[in-house]
Design an enzyme around this catalytic site. Structure first.
Site, PDB file in Angstrom:
ATOM      1  N   THR A  36       6.237   6.756  14.028  1.00 21.40           N
ATOM      2  CA  THR A  36       6.350   5.883  15.204  1.00 21.40           C
ATOM      3  C   THR A  36       4.962   5.561  15.760  1.00 21.40           C
ATOM      4  OG1 THR A  36       8.568   6.654  15.702  1.00 21.40           O
ATOM      5  CG2 THR A  36       7.305   5.789  17.551  1.00 21.40           C
ATOM      6  N   GLU A  88      10.298   0.512  10.288  1.00 23.15           N
ATOM      7  CA  GLU A  88      11.286   1.579  10.127  1.00 23.15           C
ATOM      8  C   GLU A  88      10.549   2.877  10.403  1.00 23.15           C
ATOM      9  OE1 GLU A  88      12.979   4.491   9.033  1.00 23.15           O
ATOM     10  OE2 GLU A  88      13.034   3.852   6.937  1.00 23.15           O
ATOM     11  N   CYS A 144      13.473  10.387   7.252  1.00 23.35           N
ATOM     12  CA  CYS A 144      13.435   9.858   8.627  1.00 23.35           C
ATOM     13  C   CYS A 144      14.788   9.975   9.308  1.00 23.35           C
ATOM     14  CB  CYS A 144      12.930   8.422   8.632  1.00 23.35           C
ATOM     15  SG  CYS A 144      13.742   7.408   7.405  1.00 23.35           S
ATOM     16  N   GLY A 179       7.171   4.474   8.322  1.00 20.89           N
ATOM     17  CA  GLY A 179       6.287   5.614   8.558  1.00 20.89           C
ATOM     18  C   GLY A 179       6.469   6.134   9.964  1.00 20.89           C
ATOM     19  N   LYS A 207       0.847  -1.206   0.000  1.00 15.55           N
ATOM     20  CA  LYS A 207       0.000   0.000   0.000  1.00 15.55           C
ATOM     21  C   LYS A 207       0.878   1.249   0.000  1.00 15.55           C
ATOM     22  CE  LYS A 207      -1.809   2.739   2.989  1.00 15.55           C
ATOM     23  NZ  LYS A 207      -1.802   4.035   2.273  1.00 15.55           N
ATOM     24  N   GLU A 236       9.958  14.843  15.819  1.00  9.85           N
ATOM     25  CA  GLU A 236      10.306  14.802  14.399  1.00  9.85           C
ATOM     26  C   GLU A 236       9.470  15.861  13.662  1.00  9.85           C
ATOM     27  OE1 GLU A 236       9.209  11.180  12.222  1.00  9.85           O
ATOM     28  OE2 GLU A 236      11.201  11.221  11.322  1.00  9.85           O
TER      29      GLU A 236
HETATM   30  P1  NDP Z   1       1.966   7.615   8.660  1.00  8.25           P
HETATM   31  O1  NDP Z   1       2.807   6.788   9.549  1.00  8.25           O
HETATM   32  O2  NDP Z   1       0.546   7.847   9.020  1.00  8.25           O
HETATM   33  O3  NDP Z   1       1.972   7.019   7.172  1.00  8.25           O
HETATM   34  C1  NDP Z   1       2.800   5.979   6.710  1.00  8.25           C
HETATM   35  C2  NDP Z   1       1.974   4.950   5.934  1.00  8.25           C
HETATM   36  O4  NDP Z   1       1.105   4.241   6.820  1.00  8.25           O
HETATM   37  C3  NDP Z   1       1.060   5.557   4.880  1.00  8.25           C
HETATM   38  O5  NDP Z   1       0.957   4.679   3.783  1.00  8.25           O
HETATM   39  C4  NDP Z   1      -0.254   5.630   5.629  1.00  8.25           C
HETATM   40  O6  NDP Z   1      -1.354   5.720   4.775  1.00  8.25           O
HETATM   41  C5  NDP Z   1      -0.237   4.331   6.385  1.00  8.25           C
HETATM   42  N1  NDP Z   1      -1.119   4.268   7.556  1.00  8.25           N
HETATM   43  C6  NDP Z   1      -1.684   5.292   8.252  1.00  8.25           C
HETATM   44  N2  NDP Z   1      -2.392   4.802   9.298  1.00  8.25           N
HETATM   45  C7  NDP Z   1      -2.264   3.449   9.256  1.00  8.25           C
HETATM   46  C8  NDP Z   1      -2.748   2.376  10.091  1.00  8.25           C
HETATM   47  N3  NDP Z   1      -3.478   2.604  11.179  1.00  8.25           N
HETATM   48  N4  NDP Z   1      -2.420   1.105   9.754  1.00  8.25           N
HETATM   49  C9  NDP Z   1      -1.637   0.858   8.685  1.00  8.25           C
HETATM   50  N5  NDP Z   1      -1.155   1.827   7.876  1.00  8.25           N
HETATM   51  C10 NDP Z   1      -1.454   3.110   8.157  1.00  8.25           C
HETATM   52  O7  NDP Z   1       2.682   9.007   8.465  1.00  8.25           O
HETATM   53  P2  NDP Z   1       2.001  10.384   8.002  1.00  8.25           P
HETATM   54  O8  NDP Z   1       2.003  10.403   6.544  1.00  8.25           O
HETATM   55  O9  NDP Z   1       0.677  10.603   8.677  1.00  8.25           O
HETATM   56  O10 NDP Z   1       3.008  11.441   8.571  1.00  8.25           O
HETATM   57  C11 NDP Z   1       2.904  11.878   9.941  1.00  8.25           C
HETATM   58  C12 NDP Z   1       4.261  12.070  10.544  1.00  8.25           C
HETATM   59  O11 NDP Z   1       4.949  10.828  10.541  1.00  8.25           O
HETATM   60  C13 NDP Z   1       5.159  12.995   9.765  1.00  8.25           C
HETATM   61  O12 NDP Z   1       4.979  14.310  10.118  1.00  8.25           O
HETATM   62  C14 NDP Z   1       6.521  12.482  10.118  1.00  8.25           C
HETATM   63  O13 NDP Z   1       6.934  13.077  11.315  1.00  8.25           O
HETATM   64  C15 NDP Z   1       6.316  11.008  10.343  1.00  8.25           C
HETATM   65  N6  NDP Z   1       6.714  10.190   9.179  1.00  8.25           N
HETATM   66  C16 NDP Z   1       7.860   9.516   9.278  1.00  8.25           C
HETATM   67  C17 NDP Z   1       8.296   8.756   8.224  1.00  8.25           C
HETATM   68  C18 NDP Z   1       9.560   8.012   8.310  1.00  8.25           C
HETATM   69  O14 NDP Z   1      10.046   7.507   7.309  1.00  8.25           O
HETATM   70  N7  NDP Z   1      10.131   7.901   9.467  1.00  8.25           N
HETATM   71  C19 NDP Z   1       7.569   8.687   6.957  1.00  8.25           C
HETATM   72  C20 NDP Z   1       6.321   9.400   6.967  1.00  8.25           C
HETATM   73  C21 NDP Z   1       5.946  10.122   8.049  1.00  8.25           C
HETATM   74  P3  NDP Z   1      -1.818   7.183   4.252  1.00  8.25           P
HETATM   75  O15 NDP Z   1      -0.620   7.908   3.781  1.00  8.25           O
HETATM   76  O16 NDP Z   1      -2.677   6.879   3.135  1.00  8.25           O
HETATM   77  O17 NDP Z   1      -2.458   7.830   5.425  1.00  8.25           O
END
Ligand code: NDP
Length: 486
Positions: A242, A262, A296, A240, A188, A393
């Site tokens: 934490t 990660e 990240c 994504g 996804k 972050e």
């Molecule tokens: P998320 O962790 O929400 O998104 C990462 C992925 O997980 C996306 O594909 C998202 O879908 C999906 N997702 C969201 N909720 C769920 C769930 N309950 N179960 C399974 N999958 C889920 O990050 P955000 O995009 O909301 O970003 C928020 C904050 O997270 C950022 O401001 C940043 O600080 C941090 N972040 C960190 C990352 C890293 O690599 N360390 C990467 C991205 C974000 P969808 O996008 O469609 O909501």
């Protein structure tokens, strides 16, 4: 010295052919959803609607998982490593052939500068497939199984959820090792950046990958949750936040499902007084302003030794006045658009809190486009460890500056966050680099450089930055079993 103005150098969009709407990629074909929900993906630089994307339902996810299971049992799980490797090589070569198309599409959908998608994201994504193609027939020799034990075998069906900061690159970090090891996948992509994953689906068709080996379900958090909760998935690989990583860990706790997570980071980029300052300034800029700071492992906390603080900040500010912010498709652009309105709000909020808590804000003079989501490169000096900007972050082009006197103090401050993904050390002394690397609780420590990635090198975190490694021989461990459980 005279200042040179750059003439516009736009990359052409004509190389990409974006469809008005996209279905789900299940069983080797683009199919319709069982529901009728969809959402728009936009260009964050202009807010232009790029395409209508299907929002997969739980039933669609179920269909994709079944298709992956069938492909695993019927063909992929039984195929020889040498044959799997041929498919991976083929995919890698097609990605290279279509690199320009991928780069333009990534820049349109994500907002990152074309020079980064062209020179970093897409070549590295192809490199991950090349690298793992090479492993496919050598897994027995990778040292994954105990001596005299059973050889490594695939786990089965892997559910993979990726973020929006490096859409195609994160896809390749997930899919390439999974397939090399004989697993099939349901992936996804993030809601705001699905287009390169859907183009990758076309590459799978072009490579004649057996149907069902790769399935791509688009949607938002609910689609991700449906995938994580699906009982037919043997392993979850997630990159994504934490917060969502913890929710995933809670969901699968007590089940047989494995996971690699990660998650976030708050890396310290540590500059000692014997560091080559001009080189360090380039590393600081690359550490936090690469990819708009949506990284990240970004070096979001600069720790500078007191004697060189003023010199480093003066040179850093001078360097930042040369950063070009604007049209991501312009080949001269250094800093593109923030990926979404929601992310822009978060960056603004945390920056506002930093000011209210007493940190001093600075940005170079720069004109931001009137449409789209933009934030100037920003430096906060006078940051204390207790400030939220030093702990949370931001995931944006925002640098916090702290100081230290001794190496011990640098280590204590660097380790003082819930995260442990990466760190950077700038010094002339090799012995100090080794000592620091030993003391820092971070999965990756860069020495006199920052944000360097290579498929042969394992990447992953300590503490709340997650567990498991991606890349290198270590990254294979998460995609095989050597026990009797499969
Ligand atoms: P998320 O962790 O929400 O998104 C990462 C992925 O997980 C996306 O594909 C998202 O879908 C999906 N997702 C969201 N909720 C769920 C769930 N309950 N179960 C399974 N999958 C889920 O990050 P955000 O995009 O909301 O970003 C928020 C904050 O997270 C950022 O401001 C940043 O600080 C941090 N972040 C960190 C990352 C890293 O690599 N360390 C990467 C991205 C974000 P969808 O996008 O469609 O909501």
């Amino acid at each position: 010295m005279p200042r040179f103005e750059y003439a516009p150098a736009p990359e052409s969009r004509s190389v990409v052919d974006i469809r008005s709407s996209y279905g789900l990629f299940i069983g080797g074909e683009f199919v319709e959803s069982s529901g009728d929900a969809s959402f728009k993906t936009i260009s964050p630089a202009t807010e232009e609607v790029l395409a209508d994307i299907t929002e997969a339902t739980a039933d669609d996810v179920d269909r994709a998982v079944r298709s992956a299971r069938q492909a695993y049992r019927g063909v992929w799980g039984r195929m020889s490593g040498a044959d799997r490797g041929k498919y991976l090589f083929r995919i890698a070569r097609i990605m290279q052939e279509r690199a320009r198309e991928f780069a333009v599409l990534e820049t349109l959908d994500n907002g990152k500068p074309i020079k980064e998608s062209r020179d970093v994201d897409i070549p590295l994504a192809a490199a991950h497939f090349f690298y793992h193609a090479g492993w496919a027939d050598k897994l027995e020799y990778a040292g994954l199984a105990p001596a005299g034990g059973r050889p490594p075998r695939p786990i089965g069906v892997v559910g993979q959820v990726i973020p929006w900061n490096f859409p195609l690159l994160m896809l390749s970090w997930k899919i390439a090792p999974a397939l090399a090891c004989g697993n099939t996948v349901v992936l996804k992509p993030a809601e705001t950046t699905p287009l390169t994953a859907l183009l990758f689906a076309e590459v799978c068709q072009q490579a004649d990958l057996p149907p069902g080996v790769v399935n791509i379900v688009t949607g938002a958090g609910d689609t991700g949750r449906a995938l994580v909760e699906h009982p037919g998935v043997d392993k979850i690989a997630f990159t994504g936040s934490t917060e969502v990583g913890k929710a995933i860990a809670r969901t699968i706790a007590g089940t047989r499902v494995r996971a690699t997570l990660e998650l976030g980071g708050k890396a310290a980029n540590i500059v000692f007084d014997d560091a080559p300052v001009d080189q360090a300034v380039e590393g600081i800029v690359n550490g936090i302003f690469f990819n708009q700071g949506h990284v990240c492992c970004a070096g979001s906390r600069l720790l500078v030794q007191e004697p060189v603080h003023d010199e480093v900040i003066r040179k850093l500010k001078r360097r930042l006045t040369t950063i070009r912010v604007g049209d991501p498709l312009d080949k001269n652009t250094d800093l593109g658009a923030i990926n979404s309105a929601a992310q822009l709000d978060r960056i603004r909020e945390l920056s506002g809190i930093a000011e209210a808590e007493g940190a001093v804000r600075w940005s170079p003079p720069c004109e931001l486009p009137s449409r789209g989501f933009w934030f100037p490169p920003t430096v906060f000096t006078g940051v204390a460890q207790t400030h939220r900007i030093a702990q949370e972050e931001v995931f944006g082009p925002v640098l916090s500056v702290l100081t230290f006197r001794t190496p011990q103090e640098a280590v204590a401050k660097a380790n003082n966050t819930p995260y442990g993904l990466s760190a950077g050390v700038w010094t002339d002394k090799g012995s100090r680099i080794l000592w620091m690397a030993d003391q820092l609780r971070a999965g990756v420590v860069w020495a006199n450089t920052f944000n360097k990635f290579d498929p042969t090198s394992p990447f992953g975190g300590f503490k709340e930055s997650g567990y498991g490694r991606e890349g290198g021989r270590h990254g294979l461990e998460g995609y095989v079993t050597t026990g009797d459980d499969q």
